[in-house]
Design a protein around this motif. Structure first.
Motif: not given
Length: 106
Positions: A67-86
């Motif tokens: 789910e996270l990688i799909t959001r990253i590749l789609n260019g969707d909004f990422l929270t600061p926690e998501d950026l740490g996961a990236v």
């Protein structure tokens, strides 16, 4: 290949004996016959187009959050926690010799 070396010489001798026009028509006939014999290969699925795969920087590897990688590749909004996961995903990919995620920017 012996046939590749000898066939032009034999065809040249035949052209000298039978005539140039006859040799040309024999060559055309042989080409059409070869095309006819090989035509069933047109319908064989292994001889079709090569399927294009996604670049490895756009793929989801086993053990990663789909789910996270799909959001990253789609260019969707990422929270600061998501950026740490990236960051962690890209670090793990780099440590295993895999390419980093390249997000689409909207």
């Amino acid at each position: 290949n012996f046939g590749t070396a000898v066939a032009p010489w034999i065809f040249g001798v035949f052209a000298d004996l039978a005539g140039t026009n006859t040799a040309i028509w024999i060559g055309i006939g042989m080409s059409l016959f070869a095309a006819l014999v090989n035509s069933p290969l047109l319908f064989h699925r292994e001889f079709g187009r090569i399927k294009k795969e996604k670049p490895s920087s756009k793929r989801i590897f086993p053990g990663e959050d789909k789910e996270l990688i799909t959001r990253i590749l789609n260019g969707d909004f990422l929270t600061p926690e998501d950026l740490g996961a990236v960051f962690n995903i890209n670090r793990q990919r780099t440590m295993h010799g895999k390419p980093m995620l390249v997000p689409n920017v909207k």
